[in-house]
Design a protein around this motif. Structure first.
Motif, short mmCIF file in Angstrom:
data_model
loop_
_atom_site.label_atom_id
_atom_site.label_comp_id
_atom_site.label_asym_id
_atom_site.label_seq_id
_atom_site.Cartn_x
_atom_site.Cartn_y
_atom_site.Cartn_z
N ASP A 142 73.85 92.21 37.08
CA ASP A 142 73.05 93.41 36.81
C ASP A 142 73.97 94.44 36.16
O ASP A 142 74.82 95.03 36.83
N PHE A 143 73.81 94.65 34.86
CA PHE A 143 74.64 95.59 34.12
C PHE A 143 74.10 97.01 34.19
O PHE A 143 74.72 97.94 33.70
N GLY A 144 72.92 97.15 34.79
CA GLY A 144 72.33 98.47 35.00
C GLY A 144 71.74 99.10 33.75
O GLY A 144 72.00 98.66 32.63
N GLY A 145 70.94 100.11 33.98
CA GLY A 145 70.37 100.91 32.89
C GLY A 145 69.75 100.10 31.78
O GLY A 145 69.02 99.15 32.00
N ARG A 146 70.07 100.49 30.57
CA ARG A 146 69.49 99.85 29.38
C ARG A 146 70.03 98.45 29.13
O ARG A 146 69.42 97.66 28.43
N LEU A 147 71.18 98.12 29.71
CA LEU A 147 71.76 96.80 29.49
C LEU A 147 71.03 95.72 30.27
O LEU A 147 70.99 94.57 29.86
#
Length: 141
Positions: free
Chosen positions: A53-58
């Motif tokens: 999970d790279f978070g945010g928009r990624l």
């Protein structure tokens, strides 16, 4: 047609004459090769992959894993050493036996049992254990 310059002319000139790379560059075609995530060997073994999970928009993506690193022992070592920033899910599969399953809780349980062996663990592993415990208790409800 516009060409993308990948190498400086000096580097291109220093490549060995007749080399495959020089011939490929000279023809203007250079294609990257992505390895398959399915093991090439016919050996009957389980393969483990991690959804990061790279978070945010990624967002999330399955991490690339070398064939020799797709085993359980290497996965556990990589989790302990902090190779993954925020592992969200771990899936195991065996193409010879024809199965796959989510093993996130199993891996977290094994890490918890072995936790007393570790002197220094990555913060990402501690967060993974906490998330896995939370997800496990939610599934039981």
């Amino acid at each position: 047609m516009e060409r993308l310059t990948l190498f400086s002319r000096g580097l291109f000139d220093r490549l060995e004459a007749g080399s495959v790379l020089k011939g490929t560059l000279a023809s203007g075609v250079l294609m990257a090769h992505s390895p398959s995530i399915v093991p090439q060997s016919a050996a009957n073994h389980d393969v483990y992959i991690v959804l990061e999970d790279f978070g945010g928009r990624l967002g999330r993506a399955w991490c690339e894993t070398a064939e020799e690193d797709g085993n359980r022992a290497t996965l556990l070592r990589h989790l302990i050493e902090g190779h993954y920033i925020r592992p969200a899910r771990i899936v195991a599969f065996n193409t010879t036996e024809g199965w796959s399953r989510d093993v996130t809780a199993d891996i977290a349980d094994e890490l918890r049992r072995r936790f007393v062996e570790f002197e220094d663990v990555a913060p990402s592993m501690l967060e993974f254990l906490e998330r896995a415990a939370t997800n496990k208790s939610v599934k039981r409800s």
